[in-house]
Design an enzyme around this catalytic site. Structure first.
Site, PDB file in Angstrom:
ATOM      1  N   THR A 125     -30.993  24.186 -16.763  1.00  0.00           N
ATOM      2  CA  THR A 125     -30.768  23.401 -15.540  1.00  0.00           C
ATOM      3  C   THR A 125     -31.355  22.001 -15.664  1.00  0.00           C
ATOM      4  OG1 THR A 125     -31.429  23.229 -13.212  1.00  0.00           O
ATOM      5  CG2 THR A 125     -32.853  24.548 -14.604  1.00  0.00           C
ATOM      6  N   ASP A 126     -30.765  21.065 -14.934  1.00  0.00           N
ATOM      7  CA  ASP A 126     -31.306  19.692 -14.908  1.00  0.00           C
ATOM      8  C   ASP A 126     -32.680  19.641 -14.236  1.00  0.00           C
ATOM      9  OD1 ASP A 126     -30.537  20.071 -12.250  1.00  0.00           O
ATOM     10  OD2 ASP A 126     -29.276  18.286 -12.138  1.00  0.00           O
ATOM     11  N   GLU A 127     -33.036  20.718 -13.508  1.00  0.00           N
ATOM     12  CA  GLU A 127     -34.333  20.702 -12.802  1.00  0.00           C
ATOM     13  C   GLU A 127     -35.516  20.654 -13.767  1.00  0.00           C
ATOM     14  OE1 GLU A 127     -34.914  23.117  -9.398  1.00  0.00           O
ATOM     15  OE2 GLU A 127     -32.819  23.038  -8.800  1.00  0.00           O
ATOM     16  N   TYR A 153     -39.691  27.854 -10.136  1.00  0.00           N
ATOM     17  CA  TYR A 153     -38.370  28.103 -10.739  1.00  0.00           C
ATOM     18  C   TYR A 153     -38.129  27.176 -11.928  1.00  0.00           C
ATOM     19  CZ  TYR A 153     -33.384  27.441 -11.530  1.00  0.00           C
ATOM     20  OH  TYR A 153     -32.159  27.294 -12.136  1.00  0.00           O
ATOM     21  N   LYS A 157     -37.713  27.973 -16.005  1.00  0.00           N
ATOM     22  CA  LYS A 157     -36.519  27.607 -16.781  1.00  0.00           C
ATOM     23  C   LYS A 157     -36.896  26.694 -17.948  1.00  0.00           C
ATOM     24  CE  LYS A 157     -32.721  28.426 -16.066  1.00  0.00           C
ATOM     25  NZ  LYS A 157     -31.877  29.543 -16.586  1.00  0.00           N
TER      26      LYS A 157
END
Ligand code: NAD
Ligand code: TDX
Length: 343
Positions: A125-127, A153, A157
């Protein structure tokens, strides 16, 4: 080509299963999913009897079961979608995020090593890049942007991504990683912004917008994400990270207003509520690498994508009403309760 798709009963995983069965007839797929609250077997109903498809209920952290499945199936590649994926839940209960997202990824990669699987693709994810300021539209996340996480979260990731890269460097495991921006489309669980707002607006309930609603997300129609992963599997360079996103930045407030306009509902349903703790301000992906190297480009403009999505929720009320009532959790029993085990 035989693929293991973990998290195949979740939002993006089930869209990927549908996409691959439609576009790659020579591929056979095994979807493995624990059917947590976020997994919904009814999302796979139309393919459950497809000759190139098999569903297996199982946990990516269950080493014994995972190794037994790899022994039985001889996979050519694994695409790991399985994860705890909701930021708000990670703030309330981080533990399961670490177990599933980090240790589950490790278990799958250990099985890939043991059974010489040709590719492990980690859906990231870009997060993992943290956030960007609202007043610097020139800044975008590239694959070189440092990892800098905000929530349990995104930290889980990022840990999984780092472990994936470590397995490549240390054990020469043939991995690829994609880091995608926010997805939207059919089968999106109604705890996430877009489906939550659609389903609540249809019930004329207040729409809870965090803070001032000016946080920005970079939205991508889910089918475009599936196409990107399929391209990375086929043509991507082993060991590489690919950012996936479509230059489609919107404030949350704009997204919610667009949904209300599509449904013909009043903006007065919007209710500003307490902000998310540690709320990331802005995400924005630079997809130059996947565009230049693999020729990927998103096909669905936001206006078309949001109209298709709203239409899907209007036409599939049973799907989300079963979720709101909890009935979807009986679906496994209904589909599999009286099936005999073949092998
Ligand atoms: P989701 O929550 O809808 O689906 C996750 C699926 O994983 C569910 O079906 C759940 O039952 C399954 N699962 C959870 N724990 C499991 C376990 N221990 N073993 C087996 N299955 C398990 O999530 P999603 O939105 O479809 O996201 C899929 C992946 O894509 C995640 O890895 C997420 O981090 C990543 N991602 C999501 C987005 C997005 O916008 N939704 C964007 C970028 C990346
Ligand atoms: O009720 C809400 N009100 C609100 O204002 C919810 C649920 C969200 N929001 C805001 C928070 C975010 O700024 O909307 C934005 C989007 O929120 P989510 O749908 O929860 O997504 P986000 O936190 O951006 O994370 C998503 O994109 C990246 C996915 O859930 C992740 O799995 C993915 O990695």
């Amino acid at each position: 080509m035989k693929l293991l798709v973990t998290g195949g009963a979740g939002f993006i995983g089930c869209n990927f299963v549908h996409y691959m069965l439609q576009n790659n007839p020579s591929t056979s797929l095994v979807a493995l999913d624990l059917l947590t609250y976020a997994g919904n077997l009814s999302s796979l109903e139309s393919v459950i009897d497809h000759p190139n498809f098999r569903f297996v209920k199982g946990d990516i952290t269950d080493r014994e079961a995972i190794f037994a499945l790899f022994e039985e199936e001889s996979f050519d590649a694994v695409v790991n979608f399985a994860a705890e994926s909701h930021v708000d839940r990670s703030i309330h209960n981080p533990g399961v995020f670490l177990t599933t997202n980090i240790l589950g990824t490790q278990t799958l990669m250990d099985a890939c090593r043991q059974y010489n699987v040709g590719r492990f693709h980690q859906v990231g994810t870009d997060e993992v890049y943290g956030d960007l300021p609202l007043d610097r539209p020139d800044l975008l996340f590239t694959e070189e942007t440092p990892i800098h996480t905000s929530s349990p979260y995104s930290a889980s990731k990022a840990s999984a991504d780092l472990l994936t890269q470590a397995y490549h460097r240390t054990y020469k495991l043939p991995i690829t990683i994609s880091r995608c921006s926010n997805n939207y489309g059919p089968y999106h669980f109604p705890e996430k912004l877009i489906p939550l707002m659609i389903t609540r607006a249809l019930h004329d309930q207040p729409l809870p917008v965090y803070g001032n609603g000016l946080n920005v997300r970079d939205w991508l129609y889910v089918e475009d994400h599936c196409a990107a992963i399929a391209m990375i599997l086929e043509h991507g360079t082993v060991g590489e990270v690919y950012n996936v996103g479509g230059h489609n930045e919107k404030t949350n407030l704009d997204v919610v207003k667009t949904i209300l306009d599509e449904l013909g509902k009043p903006h007065s349903l919007i209710e500003f509520v307490t902000d998310r703790a540690g709320h990331d301000l802005r995400y924005a992906i630079d997809p130059t690498k996947i565009h230049n190297e693999l020729g990927w480009t998103p096909k669905t403009p936001f206006k078309e994508g949001i109209q298709k999505t709203v239409q899907w929720y209007l036409e599939h009320r049973d799907w989300w009403q079963d979720i709101l009532s909890g009935d979807y959790r009986n679906y496994y029993e209904t589909m599999y309760g009286n099936r005999e085990k073949v092998s």
